[in-house]
Design a protein around this motif. Structure first.
Motif, mmCIF file in Angstrom:
data_model
loop_
_atom_site.group_PDB
_atom_site.id
_atom_site.type_symbol
_atom_site.label_atom_id
_atom_site.label_comp_id
_atom_site.label_asym_id
_atom_site.label_seq_id
_atom_site.Cartn_x
_atom_site.Cartn_y
_atom_site.Cartn_z
ATOM 1 N N GLN A 135 1.046 -1.437 0.236
ATOM 2 C CA GLN A 135 -0.419 -0.332 0.131
ATOM 3 C C GLN A 135 0.706 1.550 0.010
ATOM 4 N N MET A 136 2.161 1.314 0.478
ATOM 5 C CA MET A 136 2.691 2.702 0.995
ATOM 6 C C MET A 136 3.057 2.831 -0.492
ATOM 7 N N ILE A 137 3.525 1.865 -1.192
ATOM 8 C CA ILE A 137 4.122 1.747 -2.551
ATOM 9 C C ILE A 137 3.002 2.044 -3.481
ATOM 10 N N ASN A 138 2.487 1.499 -3.215
ATOM 11 C CA ASN A 138 1.324 2.380 -4.051
ATOM 12 C C ASN A 138 0.327 3.791 -4.239
ATOM 13 N N GLN A 139 0.607 4.034 -2.825
ATOM 14 C CA GLN A 139 0.200 5.428 -2.461
ATOM 15 C C GLN A 139 0.842 6.338 -2.749
ATOM 16 N N LYS A 140 2.384 5.394 -2.973
ATOM 17 C CA LYS A 140 3.978 6.483 -3.003
ATOM 18 C C LYS A 140 3.974 7.364 -1.529
ATOM 19 N N THR A 141 4.235 6.267 -1.187
ATOM 20 C CA THR A 141 4.873 6.855 0.348
ATOM 21 C C THR A 141 6.183 6.726 0.073
ATOM 22 N N LEU A 142 5.985 5.228 -0.605
ATOM 23 C CA LEU A 142 7.635 5.069 -0.486
ATOM 24 C C LEU A 142 8.232 5.111 -1.933
ATOM 25 N N SER A 143 8.735 5.613 -2.908
ATOM 26 C CA SER A 143 9.045 5.770 -4.005
ATOM 27 C C SER A 143 9.851 5.708 -4.673
ATOM 28 N N ALA A 144 10.493 5.623 -5.655
ATOM 29 C CA ALA A 144 12.231 5.149 -6.665
ATOM 30 C C ALA A 144 12.853 6.134 -6.440
ATOM 31 N N GLY A 145 13.733 5.455 -4.690
ATOM 32 C CA GLY A 145 15.097 6.440 -4.731
ATOM 33 C C GLY A 145 14.846 7.211 -4.020
ATOM 34 N N GLU A 146 14.470 6.556 -2.572
ATOM 35 C CA GLU A 146 13.548 7.106 -1.305
ATOM 36 C C GLU A 146 14.344 5.853 -0.426
#
Length: 301
Positions: free
Chosen positions: A97-108
């Protein structure tokens, strides 16, 4: 029971489960590492180790604690927290869910402790999940307890879609050979009807298309009746539906196109037209692949 005692009992139970599942091995890590692992103070760790030593699960040799026997149910306390297995399921869902909601994004960058505190699970659970997930080459460990969400390139996307097409083509062939009384034929008709309804409102409801997309592909894949395929496609879905590195400027147009392609696939399936269903699925996956590659290129420019 006081809050401190409740916490100590929780940690005892979690450490026992960690030992039983071999997530924690002999000799045990230093107390400082255990404190970080369970997100507690060293005092709580010392009490936990003392309890397990008293129970005979651990033995102390100089400054190290060794596991001398497997724990039994009597070594812990009445359940005051969810099991590590349940926490693992909870964290997996939350991570996706964090990935889907972009709480975690590429490069972070992020830490195991941050995620454990955010989701409310043991850091042991977080670390074990991240170690397993890292085999997909989407995250990497930068140092102990610290991770980086990686970017992926065109070659990665092409390999991803190569796998996706193989799995979904196999599942589609199985679907088209289902017996006439299988309930999935009814589900396919219902799904086509819902696609037609969304077509009338897609200009304003295009962000809701992801749910329909997920349902359609899950319906096709269900015919394979293979848990390994389900697991592989879950990872692909996380990457794909999260628009992992995508510029969303053309999301509406992409979803409008995808909706029409879905309807063509479902119509062919319901008509039992094997050749057309296969062609339409291939066309849909090719469109999705080209969109992802284009978005990766835009992201990297």
């Amino acid at each position: 029971m006081s809050r401190t005692q409740n916490l100590r009992h929780n940690v005892v139970n979690q450490m026992l489960e960690g030992i039983a599942s071999q997530h924690i091995r002999s000799p045990l890590p230093p107390q400082a590492a255990l404190a970080e692992m369970f997100n507690v103070s060293r005092t709580t760790v010392r009490h936990t180790l003392a309890h397990l030593h008293e129970r005979g699960v651990l033995d102390k040799v100089e400054d190290q604690y060794l596991i001398v026997r497997q724990p039994s149910q009597d070594d812990g306390f009445d359940a005051v927290s969810t099991s590590l297995d349940e926490q693992a399921r909870q964290f997996e869902q939350a991570f996706f869910q964090m990935i889907n909601q972009k709480t975690l994004s590429a490069g972070e960058s992020f830490t195991e402790l941050q995620l454990a505190q955010q989701v409310g699970v043991s850091p042991v659970v977080v670390r074990e999940f991240l170690l397993r997930f890292s085999r997909y080459n989407l995250i990497e460990s930068t140092r102990r307890g610290h991770w980086l969400m990686k970017k992926f390139d065109r070659r990665y996307a092409e390999k991803l879609f190569e796998l996706r097409e193989m799995l979904e083509t196999h599942a589609l062939n199985r679907f088209l050979n289902l017996p006439a009384d299988d309930e999935r034929w009814i589900k396919a008709r219902d799904l086509l009807s819902r696609h037609r309804e969304m077509r009338d409102t897609i200009a304003s409801s295009y962000r809701m298309f992801a749910q329909l997309d997920r349902e359609m592909h899950q319906l096709i894949l269900s015919a394979a009746d293979n848990p390994f395929i389900d697991q592989s496609l879950e990872i692909i879905s996380v990457i794909f539906h999260s628009h992992y590195q995508w510029d969303e400027s053309d999301l509406k147009q992409r979803n409008i196109v995808a909706l029409e392609e879905h309807m063509a696939i479902l119509t062919a399936i319901i008509s039992r037209n094997d050749v057309e269903a296969s062609c339409e699925l291939h066309r849909h996956l090719t469109t999705a692949k080209q969109s992802m590659i284009r978005s990766i290129k835009q992201y990297s420019d």
